[in-house]
Design an enzyme around this catalytic site. Sequence first.
Site, PDB file in Angstrom:
ATOM      1  N   ASP A 293      62.237  83.753  16.862  1.00  0.00           N
ATOM      2  CA  ASP A 293      61.183  84.374  17.810  1.00  0.00           C
ATOM      3  C   ASP A 293      61.787  85.446  18.722  1.00  0.00           C
ATOM      4  O   ASP A 293      60.879  86.548  18.885  1.00  0.00           O
ATOM      5  CB  ASP A 293      60.349  83.469  18.826  1.00  0.00           C
ATOM      6  CG  ASP A 293      59.205  83.495  19.408  1.00  0.00           C
ATOM      7  OD1 ASP A 293      58.666  84.619  18.885  1.00  0.00           O
ATOM      8  OD2 ASP A 293      58.733  83.052  20.136  1.00  0.00           O
TER       9      ASP A 293
ATOM     10  N   HIS B 154      54.980  89.669  14.544  1.00  0.00           N
ATOM     11  CA  HIS B 154      53.916  88.675  14.790  1.00  0.00           C
ATOM     12  C   HIS B 154      52.818  88.805  14.065  1.00  0.00           C
ATOM     13  O   HIS B 154      52.209  87.724  13.735  1.00  0.00           O
ATOM     14  CB  HIS B 154      53.770  88.703  16.328  1.00  0.00           C
ATOM     15  CG  HIS B 154      54.851  87.756  16.872  1.00  0.00           C
ATOM     16  ND1 HIS B 154      56.168  88.351  17.371  1.00  0.00           N
ATOM     17  CD2 HIS B 154      54.711  86.508  17.497  1.00  0.00           C
ATOM     18  CE1 HIS B 154      56.755  87.292  17.901  1.00  0.00           C
ATOM     19  NE2 HIS B 154      56.011  86.283  18.017  1.00  0.00           N
TER      20      HIS B 154
ATOM     21  N   HIS C  91      53.540  86.989  10.975  1.00  0.00           N
ATOM     22  CA  HIS C  91      53.478  85.325  11.254  1.00  0.00           C
ATOM     23  C   HIS C  91      52.125  85.032  11.350  1.00  0.00           C
ATOM     24  O   HIS C  91      51.609  84.063  10.831  1.00  0.00           O
ATOM     25  CB  HIS C  91      54.028  85.491  12.677  1.00  0.00           C
ATOM     26  CG  HIS C  91      53.680  83.796  13.175  1.00  0.00           C
ATOM     27  ND1 HIS C  91      52.357  83.589  14.014  1.00  0.00           N
ATOM     28  CD2 HIS C  91      54.044  82.626  13.426  1.00  0.00           C
ATOM     29  CE1 HIS C  91      52.355  82.490  14.367  1.00  0.00           C
ATOM     30  NE2 HIS C  91      53.434  81.767  13.910  1.00  0.00           N
TER      31      HIS C  91
ATOM     32  N   HIS D 183      57.066  78.181  14.634  1.00  0.00           N
ATOM     33  CA  HIS D 183      56.571  79.510  14.983  1.00  0.00           C
ATOM     34  C   HIS D 183      57.640  80.433  14.712  1.00  0.00           C
ATOM     35  O   HIS D 183      57.488  81.503  13.951  1.00  0.00           O
ATOM     36  CB  HIS D 183      56.049  79.644  16.296  1.00  0.00           C
ATOM     37  CG  HIS D 183      55.909  81.094  16.945  1.00  0.00           C
ATOM     38  ND1 HIS D 183      54.825  81.634  16.420  1.00  0.00           N
ATOM     39  CD2 HIS D 183      56.536  81.874  17.730  1.00  0.00           C
ATOM     40  CE1 HIS D 183      54.702  82.836  17.181  1.00  0.00           C
ATOM     41  NE2 HIS D 183      55.882  83.107  17.770  1.00  0.00           N
TER      42      HIS D 183
END
Length: 291
Positions: free
Chosen positions: A84, A167, A170, A184
Site C-alpha cells: 500500500d 488504487h 485495486h 488491500h
Amino acid sequence: MVAVGGGSTIDAVKASGFLAGIRWVTVPTVASTDAPTSALAVVYTEDGAFEEYRFFPRNPDLVLVDSQIVANAPAAFLAAGVGDALATWLEARATAASNSLTMAGGLPTLTGTALARLSWDILWENALPALDAVRDHLVTPAVEKVIEANTLLSGLGFESGGLAAAHAIHNGLTAAPQTHGLAHGQKVNIGSLTQLVLEGAPTGDIRDFIEFTTRVGLPTTLTEIGLTVENTHELELVANAATATGETIHAMPFEVRPADVISALKSIERFSRRVREEAGLPAPKPYVAAH
Ligand SMILES: [Zn+2]
C-alpha cells in the site's frame, strides 16, 4: 470512538464516528494499510466490490501504535502495508506530473509529494530486514521505520500527494470475485506494477519493482491474485471499474482507456515470470479465493 484493529475495522469506526457525531482515534494492531491516518473510509458492497470513498472533515485525533503488537501479528500484514505504501510515491508522482487534485481536494503540495517519496525510500531500505524481524516477533529500528512509512507517511502522502492508477486498478480488481480475500495492499501492488507498465516506465525500474516486491512477499502476477490472461470477462470488468468516471486513474498525466488497462494487466504475467526466473525467485503460486 476508539478503532482497534486493521484497515476495515478502522474505516468502519471512522464512518460510524462521523455518522454519530463522535470524534475518533485509531489504534492499529497491524501496519497493513494507511487507513489509521487518513480522513476517509473505503466502502465496499456486501460482496466485497469497491463502492465509494467516503470523506470526513477531519483525520483521527490520535494514531497510537504499539510496535510490539504490530510485530506480534503475522508478517503478511506488514508486507501488505508495504504494498500500500510503495504505491503512494508512484501515485503522488503521477498526480504531481498532471497537476490533478489530491484526495484532500486540493492541488498536491510539495510536502505531501515529499512524504510519499520518503515513504518509498524508507521501505526500499528497511522493508526486507523489518519483515525478517517481524517473523520472529522482534521490534528493531527497521520495524519502527516501516511502521511509520506504512501508517503515517503513506497516509499523509496519499491524502496530500494524490492517488492515481494503482488504487483505481485495486478498486477495479475488487470487481473480480477471484480476488476477494486478498489484502488491500496485495491488490494495490498489482495496481502499482500495472501503473508502471501504463507509464512506459524504464524496463529496469519495472524489473526492480517486480524483484523487490516479490521478495517482500507481494503478488506480481495475475496468477497470484486468482486470475489468468484468459479471464477476459473479469479483466474487462476490472478495467471498466478502474476507468469509471471519478476514478483516480484520471489523475494520470495521460488518458487511460479500459483497453490500455487490460493490456497492461495481461502483460505483467509473462514479464514477471521472466524477471522472477532470471532473479532466481520462486515461480508464482495460484491464489484460490476462499468462499
Ligand atoms: Zn491504499
